[in-house]
Write a protein that holds these residues in place. Structure first.
Motif, PDB file in Angstrom:
ATOM      1  N   ARG A   1       0.830  -1.215   0.000  1.00 53.42           N
ATOM      2  CA  ARG A   1       0.000   0.000   0.000  1.00 53.42           C
ATOM      3  C   ARG A   1       0.856   1.253   0.000  1.00 53.42           C
ATOM      4  O   ARG A   1       0.548   2.223  -0.668  1.00 53.42           O
ATOM      5  CB  ARG A   1      -0.924  -0.006   1.232  1.00 53.42           C
ATOM      6  N   GLU A   2       1.974   1.206   0.773  1.00 53.02           N
ATOM      7  CA  GLU A   2       2.825   2.392   0.795  1.00 53.02           C
ATOM      8  C   GLU A   2       3.442   2.630  -0.580  1.00 53.02           C
ATOM      9  O   GLU A   2       3.550   3.769  -1.047  1.00 53.02           O
ATOM     10  CB  GLU A   2       3.927   2.266   1.846  1.00 53.02           C
ATOM     11  N   ARG A   3       3.815   1.530  -1.237  1.00 55.47           N
ATOM     12  CA  ARG A   3       4.393   1.647  -2.578  1.00 55.47           C
ATOM     13  C   ARG A   3       3.368   2.250  -3.536  1.00 55.47           C
ATOM     14  O   ARG A   3       3.684   3.123  -4.341  1.00 55.47           O
ATOM     15  CB  ARG A   3       4.844   0.265  -3.058  1.00 55.47           C
ATOM     16  N   GLU A   4       2.137   1.799  -3.409  1.00 54.07           N
ATOM     17  CA  GLU A   4       1.073   2.332  -4.275  1.00 54.07           C
ATOM     18  C   GLU A   4       0.878   3.824  -4.053  1.00 54.07           C
ATOM     19  O   GLU A   4       0.739   4.605  -4.995  1.00 54.07           O
ATOM     20  CB  GLU A   4      -0.249   1.604  -3.997  1.00 54.07           C
ATOM     21  N   VAL A   5       0.856   4.208  -2.770  1.00 55.85           N
ATOM     22  CA  VAL A   5       0.652   5.623  -2.432  1.00 55.85           C
ATOM     23  C   VAL A   5       1.821   6.452  -2.949  1.00 55.85           C
ATOM     24  O   VAL A   5       1.642   7.533  -3.512  1.00 55.85           O
ATOM     25  CB  VAL A   5       0.468   5.790  -0.907  1.00 55.85           C
ATOM     26  N   ARG A   6       3.028   5.929  -2.788  1.00 52.32           N
ATOM     27  CA  ARG A   6       4.214   6.650  -3.264  1.00 52.32           C
ATOM     28  C   ARG A   6       4.141   6.831  -4.787  1.00 52.32           C
ATOM     29  O   ARG A   6       4.373   7.926  -5.306  1.00 52.32           O
ATOM     30  CB  ARG A   6       5.471   5.854  -2.867  1.00 52.32           C
ATOM     31  N   ASP A   7       3.758   5.768  -5.490  1.00 50.51           N
ATOM     32  CA  ASP A   7       3.655   5.845  -6.955  1.00 50.51           C
ATOM     33  C   ASP A   7       2.570   6.838  -7.364  1.00 50.51           C
ATOM     34  O   ASP A   7       2.750   7.618  -8.310  1.00 50.51           O
ATOM     35  CB  ASP A   7       3.326   4.464  -7.550  1.00 50.51           C
ATOM     36  N   GLU A   8       1.458   6.794  -6.643  1.00 50.14           N
ATOM     37  CA  GLU A   8       0.355   7.698  -6.983  1.00 50.14           C
ATOM     38  C   GLU A   8       0.777   9.155  -6.764  1.00 50.14           C
ATOM     39  O   GLU A   8       0.490  10.025  -7.590  1.00 50.14           O
ATOM     40  CB  GLU A   8      -0.866   7.358  -6.115  1.00 50.14           C
ATOM     41  N   ALA A   9       1.464   9.401  -5.639  1.00 49.91           N
ATOM     42  CA  ALA A   9       1.914  10.764  -5.330  1.00 49.91           C
ATOM     43  C   ALA A   9       2.905  11.237  -6.402  1.00 49.91           C
ATOM     44  O   ALA A   9       2.853  12.384  -6.863  1.00 49.91           O
ATOM     45  CB  ALA A   9       2.552  10.811  -3.946  1.00 49.91           C
ATOM     46  N   MET A  10       3.787  10.341  -6.811  1.00 48.88           N
ATOM     47  CA  MET A  10       4.787  10.689  -7.821  1.00 48.88           C
ATOM     48  C   MET A  10       4.113  10.996  -9.149  1.00 48.88           C
ATOM     49  O   MET A  10       4.453  11.994  -9.814  1.00 48.88           O
ATOM     50  CB  MET A  10       5.775   9.514  -7.960  1.00 48.88           C
ATOM     51  N   THR A  11       3.149  10.175  -9.532  1.00 48.06           N
ATOM     52  CA  THR A  11       2.429  10.393 -10.791  1.00 48.06           C
ATOM     53  C   THR A  11       1.700  11.730 -10.766  1.00 48.06           C
ATOM     54  O   THR A  11       1.699  12.483 -11.743  1.00 48.06           O
ATOM     55  CB  THR A  11       1.424   9.245 -11.028  1.00 48.06           C
TER      56      THR A  11
ATOM     57  N   TRP B   1      10.198  17.008 -10.905  1.00 48.30           N
ATOM     58  CA  TRP B   1      11.572  17.432 -10.592  1.00 48.30           C
ATOM     59  C   TRP B   1      11.743  17.829  -9.129  1.00 48.30           C
ATOM     60  O   TRP B   1      12.847  17.772  -8.583  1.00 48.30           O
ATOM     61  CB  TRP B   1      11.970  18.616 -11.477  1.00 48.30           C
ATOM     62  N   ALA B   2      10.629  18.248  -8.478  1.00 50.48           N
ATOM     63  CA  ALA B   2      10.714  18.751  -7.102  1.00 50.48           C
ATOM     64  C   ALA B   2      10.452  17.672  -6.053  1.00 50.48           C
ATOM     65  O   ALA B   2      10.548  17.938  -4.855  1.00 50.48           O
ATOM     66  CB  ALA B   2       9.722  19.903  -6.914  1.00 50.48           C
ATOM     67  N   ALA B   3      10.141  16.452  -6.493  1.00 50.42           N
ATOM     68  CA  ALA B   3       9.641  15.425  -5.567  1.00 50.42           C
ATOM     69  C   ALA B   3      10.565  15.211  -4.365  1.00 50.42           C
ATOM     70  O   ALA B   3      10.090  15.011  -3.248  1.00 50.42           O
ATOM     71  CB  ALA B   3       9.429  14.109  -6.309  1.00 50.42           C
ATOM     72  N   HIS B   4      11.870  15.269  -4.592  1.00 49.70           N
ATOM     73  CA  HIS B   4      12.792  14.952  -3.498  1.00 49.70           C
ATOM     74  C   HIS B   4      13.433  16.189  -2.875  1.00 49.70           C
ATOM     75  O   HIS B   4      14.345  16.076  -2.051  1.00 49.70           O
ATOM     76  CB  HIS B   4      13.839  13.941  -3.992  1.00 49.70           C
ATOM     77  N   SER B   5      12.930  17.372  -3.266  1.00 43.32           N
ATOM     78  CA  SER B   5      13.376  18.598  -2.591  1.00 43.32           C
ATOM     79  C   SER B   5      12.641  18.729  -1.269  1.00 43.32           C
ATOM     80  O   SER B   5      11.507  18.276  -1.125  1.00 43.32           O
ATOM     81  CB  SER B   5      13.038  19.834  -3.430  1.00 43.32           C
ATOM     82  N   ARG B   6      13.299  19.386  -0.320  1.00 42.22           N
ATOM     83  CA  ARG B   6      12.602  19.722   0.922  1.00 42.22           C
ATOM     84  C   ARG B   6      11.621  20.851   0.631  1.00 42.22           C
ATOM     85  O   ARG B   6      11.927  21.781  -0.121  1.00 42.22           O
ATOM     86  CB  ARG B   6      13.606  20.162   1.987  1.00 42.22           C
ATOM     87  N   ALA B   7      10.452  20.774   1.276  1.00 40.07           N
ATOM     88  CA  ALA B   7       9.408  21.754   0.988  1.00 40.07           C
ATOM     89  C   ALA B   7       9.890  23.182   1.228  1.00 40.07           C
ATOM     90  O   ALA B   7       9.521  24.096   0.486  1.00 40.07           O
ATOM     91  CB  ALA B   7       8.178  21.450   1.835  1.00 40.07           C
ATOM     92  N   ASP B   8      10.746  23.383   2.253  1.00 41.35           N
ATOM     93  CA  ASP B   8      11.140  24.762   2.579  1.00 41.35           C
ATOM     94  C   ASP B   8      12.103  25.364   1.546  1.00 41.35           C
ATOM     95  O   ASP B   8      12.437  26.544   1.624  1.00 41.35           O
ATOM     96  CB  ASP B   8      11.725  24.865   4.000  1.00 41.35           C
ATOM     97  N   GLU B   9      12.532  24.549   0.558  1.00 39.36           N
ATOM     98  CA  GLU B   9      13.417  25.099  -0.480  1.00 39.36           C
ATOM     99  C   GLU B   9      12.614  25.702  -1.633  1.00 39.36           C
ATOM    100  O   GLU B   9      13.198  26.253  -2.559  1.00 39.36           O
ATOM    101  CB  GLU B   9      14.312  23.985  -1.054  1.00 39.36           C
TER     102      GLU B   9
END
Ligand SMILES: Nc1ncnc2c1ncn2[C@@H]1O[C@H](COP(=O)(O)OP(=O)(O)O)[C@@H](O)[C@H]1O
Ligand SMILES: [Mg+2]
Length: 260
Positions: free
Chosen positions: A125-135, A144-152
């Protein structure tokens, strides 16, 4: 399935301060509905009542006919309600992807702390959620921003990320509080395209608080004008813009702002 939202005689008071007086209207399933009014009119407070962050002093708030006034935000989220905030409230020291995944917390155990350990995803389920969020981020041109920290990231990106997060709970009713405030012209265009995309099949009901009348005119089926916590009128965006009471409400507050 899109939700029906029905408000009747909603009142909100804090001590001696009256914030909302007898507010009532109905949003049909699949509608895009505008909530418009000068600063301080009570728009955010009304959203807070609908989303369970405030408990109305009296009155009825129903989703698909079921009374929900006074329910907790998490209960309402499970009931199909999602929202964004006037001032985006992201987990600033977590990544964009983790922030978006947070929107599915009613569907997923754990939390950003476990997700941010960067272990290989264990549960399906976590993998599914991660994939859905990425999509979802990629669809918004934000992969491109997926792995940036939000405060950047910029204010405009925070708004877009918050909308992705709200969508992760698969809402049937989505409340957007000033989604276009502080956005560039291009970002507003992207936002409007997203709202049109989300509502194209009539499967989502959206209520938008906005001062941007171009956006309100382009997107909404119907609007309510709120002034001093009361409903001033209801109609189409064009009717509202032509209504002398609405014009006066806005000019009145601008004059007041000039004096202040
Ligand atoms: N928790 C609270 N306690 C006291 N007053 C509040 C609270 N929340 C909102 N208000 C008051 O309600 C009024 C409407 O505010 P708000 O709902 O933010 O308006 P809008 O979103 O239309 O600009 C303001 O006068 C504000 O000070
Ligand atoms: Mg507000």
């Amino acid at each position: 399935m899109a939700a029906r939202l029905t408000l009747a005689d909603v009142n909100l008071r804090f001590g001696g301060v009256t914030v909302l007086t007898d507010v009532g209207f109905e949003v049909e399933p699949g509608q895009v509905f505008g909530l418009v009014g000068p600063n301080g009119a009570g728009k955010t407070s009304l959203f807070n009542c609908i989303s369970g962050h405030y408990k109305p002093t009296s009155g009825s708030i129903r989703i698909d006919g079921e009374e929900v006034a006074g329910s907790a935000p998490s209960t309402l989220n499970k009931r199909g309600l999602a929202r964004t905030f006037q001032h985006p409230a992201l987990q600033l020291n977590h990544t964009v992807l983790e922030n978006v995944m947070l929107g599915s917390h009613t569907r997923l155990p754990g939390g950003p702390l476990t997700w941010s350990l960067r272990l290989p995803p264990t549960g399906r389920r976590e993998r599914e959620v991660r994939d859905e969020a990425m999509t979802m981020l990629e669809d918004q041109g934000l992969g491109w921003a997926a792995h940036s920290r939000a405060d950047e990231l910029s204010h405009g990106l925070h708004k877009a990320i918050e909308l992705c997060r709200a969508r992760m709970s698969h809402p049937s009713l989505l409340l957007l509080d000033e989604p276009a405030a502080g956005l560039s012209h291009g970002e507003v265009e992207q936002l409007m395209a997203t709202v049109r995309h989300l509502t194209r099949n009539g499967e989502l009901t959206v209520v938008i608080v906005e001062h941007n009348m171009g956006l309100i005119s382009a997107l909404t089926d119907s609007v309510v004008i709120l002034n001093y916590g009361s409903k001033l009128m209801q109609g189409t965006a064009a009717e509202a813009q032509a209504d002398p009471r609405v014009i006066e409400a806005y000019i009145g507050t601008e004059a007041a702002d000039d004096v202040a």
